[in-house]
Design an enzyme around this catalytic site. Structure first.
Site, short mmCIF file in Angstrom:
data_model
loop_
_atom_site.label_atom_id
_atom_site.label_comp_id
_atom_site.label_asym_id
_atom_site.label_seq_id
_atom_site.Cartn_x
_atom_site.Cartn_y
_atom_site.Cartn_z
N LYS A 127 0.88 -1.17 0.00
CA LYS A 127 0.00 0.00 0.00
C LYS A 127 0.92 1.23 0.00
CE LYS A 127 -2.77 3.40 1.41
NZ LYS A 127 -2.27 4.79 1.55
N GLY A 176 6.72 5.11 8.40
CA GLY A 176 5.90 6.32 8.42
C GLY A 176 5.91 6.98 9.77
N SER A 177 4.83 7.68 10.08
CA SER A 177 4.77 8.47 11.30
C SER A 177 4.60 7.59 12.53
CB SER A 177 3.62 9.47 11.22
OG SER A 177 2.37 8.81 11.37
N THR A 178 5.02 8.14 13.67
CA THR A 178 4.94 7.39 14.92
C THR A 178 3.51 7.15 15.34
OG1 THR A 178 7.09 8.22 15.65
CG2 THR A 178 5.60 7.45 17.37
N GLY A 207 2.19 4.40 13.32
CA GLY A 207 2.88 3.19 13.74
C GLY A 207 2.30 2.60 15.01
N CYS A 217 13.21 10.73 7.46
CA CYS A 217 13.05 10.40 8.88
C CYS A 217 14.32 10.65 9.68
CB CYS A 217 12.60 8.94 9.03
SG CYS A 217 13.66 7.76 8.18
N GLU A 227 8.49 16.29 15.39
CA GLU A 227 9.05 16.03 14.08
C GLU A 227 8.35 16.93 13.06
OE1 GLU A 227 10.29 12.26 11.28
OE2 GLU A 227 8.31 12.22 12.21
#
Length: 493
Positions: free
Chosen positions: A176, A228-230, A233, A284, A385
């Site tokens: 994806k 990807g983003s925390t 995640g 990142c 971030e």
């Protein structure tokens, strides 16, 4: 040229979007619509996972590990041969330099050669158990269908970082891609089948959040790889825990770049600038926090500000451009907001800090290379971030102080240290809470060196031999060799 249109890629076939189920992709350099992509719903995700499961049980599992490996190598060659096209496609979608995207498309051949060569070197072991009449050995077996969810900033490289070890281990995958950069994943999947990888081994479902949720939650998905983003995640880890399936997560970062008073200031200047502005901060591992020893703080900050103001910002397809736009209107808005928040909390803008007008690209999402000073540890620009071209610079006095400042973050993906004192460098490397520490360099990666984060920056590792182990499970096999009839109820540990 009109807008392009892409469907899904399932079992080797292009699958059209269902009526009314598409989303638009925009070129960040112009701000104009670039293409249309299908939004895969639960039914189409199920079709893709079912195709992957069928391929896993079928031709892919019957193929020898050596043959699988050779196909991965051929796939790497095919991607490298099409690197110019793939890189330009990605630069048009995410605004990063075409030269960087094309280089990444070329070097993924190294990843596929490395993991392709590893496919027939996955071995079990014979266990020397106490019972001499019993043979016990282990098998390393693939997990099944792997969901691979890829971000937009380096879509080809990061897709291959997950796909290569997963396929080398004998799994099949459903990718994806990010809605920002969906085209290259489909193009790469087509190349996989052109070299002989069986249909269904690699499938691509495009879409928005609902597509990702359907894929992560599918009962036949036996492993999740997410970059990807925390926050996302954490949600994926929670669903993986509910399903009791493993996940590999490469998440956010707020990486410190530490410059000591004895550093080679010319090299440090380049390293700090490249660490944050080379990819417009859209990586990142961006070195978004620069801690500079007070003795050289004024000089180095002056040099950084001067050089940042000379960065050539413009069309990422042009050779002279050094920094392109940020990838989306949402990212542009985020960059502007974080600068406002930082200033309100006491920081000062040393350069940049606002949207940049680039002649000929009035609608482009350009943000000026930005340096902020005077931020304390609680300032949003230090804690959050940004994922944009925003650097915070801060002075420090000694090793213990800067170590405490660098480690005072929920993130722990990477860090940089600039010093001529190698004893200090290696002590800092041990004490920094980060999965990767660069000494007198920055943003260096390799296919055979493990990469991943500490703390909220992730779980597991990509690259290197460790990566393959994340896509395998161990089976223990016991075989009675003797003639003695054993009492099944007389268990002996």
């Amino acid at each position: 040229m009109g807008a392009r249109s892409y469907g899904l890629h399932i079992a080797g076939e292009a699958v059209a979007a269902e009526p009314g189920r598409t989303f638009e992709s925009f070129n960040p350099t112009t701000g104009r619509r670039w293409g249309d992509f299908a939004i895969a719903g639960a039914d189409q995700v199920d079709r893709a996972v079912t195709a992957a499961a069928k391929a896993f049980r079928g031709p892919w599992s019957r193929m020898s590990a050596t043959e699988r490996g050779r196909l991965l190598m051929r796939w790497g060659d095919a991607i490298a041969e099409n690197a110019m096209h793939i890189g330009a496609l990605e630069a048009t979608q995410n605004g990063k330099l075409a030269s960087e995207m094309q280089t990444q498309a070329r070097i993924v051949r190294d990843w596929l050669c490395y993991f392709g060569g590893m496919a027939d070197k996955i071995e079990g072991a014979v266990i020397p158990v106490a019972q001499t009449s019993v043979l016990n050995y282990t098998l390393k077996e693939p997990l099944g269908v792997v969901a691979v969810i890829v971000p937009w900033n380096s879509p080809t490289l990061l897709m291959i970082e997950s796909a290569a070890p997963a396929l080398a281990a004998g799994n099949t995958i459903v990718v994806k891609p990010s809605e920002v950069t969906s085209a290259s994943a489909i193009e790469i999947a087509r190349l996989a089948e052109s070299v002989g990888i069986p249909p269904g081994v690699l499938n691509v479902v495009t879409g928005l959040r609902e597509t990702g949720e359907a894929l992560v939650g599918h009962p036949q998905v036996r492993k999740i790889s997410f970059i990807g983003s925390t926050d996302v995640g954490r949600a994926i880890a929670a669903e993986a825990g509910r399903k009791l399936v493993p996940c590999t997560l490469e998440l956010g970062g707020k990486s410190p770049n530490i410059v000591f008073e004895d550093a080679d200031i010319d090299r440090a200047e380049i390293g700090v600038l490249a660490g944050i502005f080379a990819a417009a901060g859209q990586t990142c591992v961006a070195g978004s926090r620069a801690y500079i020893h007070r003795r050289i703080y004024d000089e180095l900050v002056s040099r950084l500000v001067r050089r940042a103001g000379r960065i050539a910002v413009g069309d990422p397809l042009a050779q002279a451009t050094q920094m392109g736009p940020v990838a989306s209107k949402a990212q542009l808005d985020k960059d502007q907001a974080i600068v406002r928040e930082a200033v309100a909390a006491g920081a000062s803008v040393l350069c940049g800090g606002e949207r940049l007008a680039v002649p000929g690209f009035d609608g482009g999402y350009f943000f000026a290379p930005t340096i902020l000073g005077g931020a304390d540890a609680a300032n949003p620009v230090i804690c959050k971030e940004v994922f944009g071209p925003v650097l915070a610079v801060m002075p420090f006095e000694d090793d213990d102080e800067v170590l405490a400042l660098a480690n005072d973050s929920e993130f722990g993906l990477a860090a940089g240290v600039w010093t001529k004192d190698f004893r200090r460098a290696h002590l800092m490397a041990r004490r920094l809470e980060a999965g990767t520490v660069w000494l007198n360099t920055y943003r260096t990666l390799a296919f055979n060196s493990p990469f991943g984060g500490y703390k909220s920056s992730g779980i597991g590792r990509v690259n290197g031999t460790e990566a393959v182990n994340h896509y395998l499970q161990t089976k223990s096999v016991w075989c009675e060799l003797g003639d003695e009839v054993r009492d099944p109820f007389a268990f002996k540990a």
